[in-house]
Design a protein around this motif. Structure first.
Motif, PDB file in Angstrom:
ATOM      1  N   LYS A 130       0.820  -1.215   0.000  1.00 14.26           N
ATOM      2  CA  LYS A 130       0.000   0.000   0.000  1.00 14.26           C
ATOM      3  C   LYS A 130       0.855   1.267   0.000  1.00 14.26           C
ATOM      4  CE  LYS A 130      -3.993  -2.157   2.230  1.00 14.26           C
ATOM      5  NZ  LYS A 130      -4.794  -2.257   3.491  1.00 14.26           N
ATOM      6  N   LYS A 131       2.021   1.201   0.641  1.00 12.13           N
ATOM      7  CA  LYS A 131       2.896   2.371   0.663  1.00 12.13           C
ATOM      8  C   LYS A 131       3.481   2.661  -0.711  1.00 12.13           C
ATOM      9  CE  LYS A 131       4.429   2.148   5.492  1.00 12.13           C
ATOM     10  NZ  LYS A 131       5.601   1.925   6.389  1.00 12.13           N
ATOM     11  N   GLY A 132       3.686   1.630  -1.499  1.00 15.27           N
ATOM     12  CA  GLY A 132       4.357   1.819  -2.778  1.00 15.27           C
ATOM     13  C   GLY A 132       3.456   1.889  -3.990  1.00 15.27           C
ATOM     14  N   VAL A 133       2.157   1.669  -3.796  1.00 14.54           N
ATOM     15  CA  VAL A 133       1.260   1.633  -4.951  1.00 14.54           C
ATOM     16  C   VAL A 133       0.413   2.902  -5.005  1.00 14.54           C
ATOM     17  CG1 VAL A 133      -0.709   0.530  -3.797  1.00 14.54           C
ATOM     18  CG2 VAL A 133      -0.333   0.128  -6.233  1.00 14.54           C
ATOM     19  N   ARG A 134       0.098   3.331  -6.207  1.00 14.29           N
ATOM     20  CA  ARG A 134      -0.851   4.439  -6.364  1.00 14.29           C
ATOM     21  C   ARG A 134      -1.559   4.291  -7.697  1.00 14.29           C
ATOM     22  NH1 ARG A 134       1.033   8.998  -9.392  1.00 14.29           N
ATOM     23  NH2 ARG A 134       3.188   8.786 -10.049  1.00 14.29           N
ATOM     24  N   TRP A 135      -2.721   4.907  -7.784  1.00 14.38           N
ATOM     25  CA  TRP A 135      -3.537   4.819  -8.994  1.00 14.38           C
ATOM     26  C   TRP A 135      -2.961   5.719 -10.076  1.00 14.38           C
ATOM     27  CZ3 TRP A 135      -7.535   1.513  -9.668  1.00 14.38           C
ATOM     28  CH2 TRP A 135      -8.091   0.935  -8.521  1.00 14.38           C
ATOM     29  N   TRP A 146      -9.810  13.267  -2.338  1.00 13.68           N
ATOM     30  CA  TRP A 146      -9.120  13.412  -1.052  1.00 13.68           C
ATOM     31  C   TRP A 146      -8.650  12.093  -0.446  1.00 13.68           C
ATOM     32  CZ3 TRP A 146      -8.160  18.289  -0.927  1.00 13.68           C
ATOM     33  CH2 TRP A 146      -9.085  19.194  -1.434  1.00 13.68           C
ATOM     34  N   ASN A 147      -9.420  11.038  -0.562  1.00 14.00           N
ATOM     35  CA  ASN A 147      -9.140   9.830   0.217  1.00 14.00           C
ATOM     36  C   ASN A 147      -8.376   8.739  -0.513  1.00 14.00           C
ATOM     37  OD1 ASN A 147     -10.543  10.856   2.509  1.00 14.00           O
ATOM     38  ND2 ASN A 147     -12.485  10.319   1.543  1.00 14.00           N
ATOM     39  N   ASP A 148      -8.465   8.679  -1.838  1.00 20.78           N
ATOM     40  CA  ASP A 148      -7.763   7.625  -2.570  1.00 20.78           C
ATOM     41  C   ASP A 148      -6.297   7.988  -2.778  1.00 20.78           C
ATOM     42  OD1 ASP A 148      -9.855   5.808  -2.826  1.00 20.78           O
ATOM     43  OD2 ASP A 148     -10.686   6.862  -4.545  1.00 20.78           O
ATOM     44  N   ASN A 149      -5.472   6.975  -2.887  1.00 17.53           N
ATOM     45  CA  ASN A 149      -4.028   7.165  -3.033  1.00 17.53           C
ATOM     46  C   ASN A 149      -3.663   7.261  -4.513  1.00 17.53           C
ATOM     47  OD1 ASN A 149      -1.292   7.242  -2.686  1.00 17.53           O
ATOM     48  ND2 ASN A 149      -1.079   5.108  -2.090  1.00 17.53           N
ATOM     49  N   TRP A 150      -3.576   8.460  -5.049  1.00 20.97           N
ATOM     50  CA  TRP A 150      -3.251   8.638  -6.464  1.00 20.97           C
ATOM     51  C   TRP A 150      -2.156   9.686  -6.670  1.00 20.97           C
ATOM     52  CZ3 TRP A 150      -4.339  13.552  -8.427  1.00 20.97           C
ATOM     53  CH2 TRP A 150      -5.202  14.330  -7.667  1.00 20.97           C
ATOM     54  N   THR A 151      -1.568  10.171  -5.568  1.00 17.18           N
ATOM     55  CA  THR A 151      -0.465  11.128  -5.656  1.00 17.18           C
ATOM     56  C   THR A 151       0.749  10.569  -4.928  1.00 17.18           C
ATOM     57  OG1 THR A 151      -0.901  12.319  -3.590  1.00 17.18           O
ATOM     58  CG2 THR A 151      -2.169  12.982  -5.530  1.00 17.18           C
ATOM     59  N   LYS A 152       1.888  11.233  -5.067  1.00 13.60           N
ATOM     60  CA  LYS A 152       3.096  10.829  -4.354  1.00 13.60           C
ATOM     61  C   LYS A 152       3.004  11.161  -2.863  1.00 13.60           C
ATOM     62  CE  LYS A 152       6.138  11.391  -8.347  1.00 13.60           C
ATOM     63  NZ  LYS A 152       7.311  12.096  -8.914  1.00 13.60           N
ATOM     64  N   MET A 153       1.985  11.925  -2.486  1.00  9.48           N
ATOM     65  CA  MET A 153       1.825  12.327  -1.087  1.00  9.48           C
ATOM     66  C   MET A 153       0.855  11.420  -0.354  1.00  9.48           C
ATOM     67  SD  MET A 153       1.507  16.441  -1.701  1.00  9.48           S
ATOM     68  CE  MET A 153       0.085  16.240  -2.777  1.00  9.48           C
ATOM     69  N   ASP A 154       0.626  10.220  -0.833  1.00  6.62           N
ATOM     70  CA  ASP A 154      -0.428   9.357  -0.314  1.00  6.62           C
ATOM     71  C   ASP A 154      -1.760  10.032  -0.591  1.00  6.62           C
ATOM     72  OD1 ASP A 154       1.373   7.434   0.577  1.00  6.62           O
ATOM     73  OD2 ASP A 154       1.682   8.453   2.476  1.00  6.62           O
ATOM     74  N   SER A 155      -2.661  10.111   0.382  1.00  5.96           N
ATOM     75  CA  SER A 155      -3.950  10.763   0.127  1.00  5.96           C
ATOM     76  C   SER A 155      -3.820  12.257   0.383  1.00  5.96           C
ATOM     77  CB  SER A 155      -5.032  10.175   1.035  1.00  5.96           C
ATOM     78  OG  SER A 155      -4.803  10.512   2.384  1.00  5.96           O
TER      79      SER A 155
END
Length: 203
Positions: A130-135, A146-155
């Protein structure tokens, strides 16, 4: 070189689908440490550099040797990736059907229900995954802004202090993406310049 490519890689086959107990991981590290410094059962030699420093990357001053636990978690994170990206595979369908059913997910004691060693190992590697994956997003993305992980900053929610209105919380990525870039007017407050730069860098 021998530690990195021979003794450290021997347990890889098991590590790919099983979480090794701490005692075994420490034993593998002990064997590698002794080999590196020339120690044996009959002759103990000084370990001149702390093992934590040895296992750092070369850029950080180490030798780039992976600790057994670190390698184990990395391989289990890769297994999570294969599970998520190869959902049509038979093994992934079996695990999903057995452990991701609505009944099991909604169970109050879900974490204590019996499961296979493979699924238990995947749960150990899930945090690293989860730490290394993003959409990867597109203009019509339905991901939560706001809540999904799609940036390099997490959410993005972690970068915002204070409460948000219900309307703002319901924003999707597609709501603020325009042909020319980002439509900042859709967000009812000013984002930090660094946050804007991070977003603008996303293709």
């Amino acid at each position: 070189v021998l530690v990195k490519h021979v003794s450290s890689t021997i347990p890889n086959y098991v590590m790919q689908c099983a979480y090794l107990p701490e005692k075994i991981s420490e034993g593998i590290d002990r064997v590698n440490r002794n080999f590196l410094w020339g120690s044996s059962e009959t002759a103990k030699k000084t370990h001149w550099v702390n093992w934590e420093k040895v296992t750092k990357t070369k850029e950080e001053g180490g030798l780039g040797i992976q600790s057994a636990k670190g390698r184990n978690l990395a391989l289990l994170a890769k297994l999570n990736w294969r599970y998520q990206s190869g959902g049509s595979s038979l093994w992934a369908q079996v695990l999903k059907g057995k452990y991701c059913s609505t009944r099991r997910i909604n169970s109050s004691n879900r974490d204590r229900l019996p499961c296979s060693r493979v699924w238990a190992a995947m749960k150990k590697g899930a945090e690293v995954f989860k730490k290394g994956v993003r959409w990867t997003i597109g203009r019509d993305s339905n991901l939560s802004l706001w809540n999904d992980n799609w940036t390099k900053m997490d959410s993005l929610r972690q970068a915002i202090q204070g409460p948000l209105t219900r309307e703002t919380m319901d924003l999707r990525v597609r709501d603020v993406v325009s042909v020319g870039g980002w439509d900042w007017a859709k967000i009812p407050f000013v984002l930090l310049d660094q946050t804007k730069l991070e977003l603008q860098a996303i293709p």
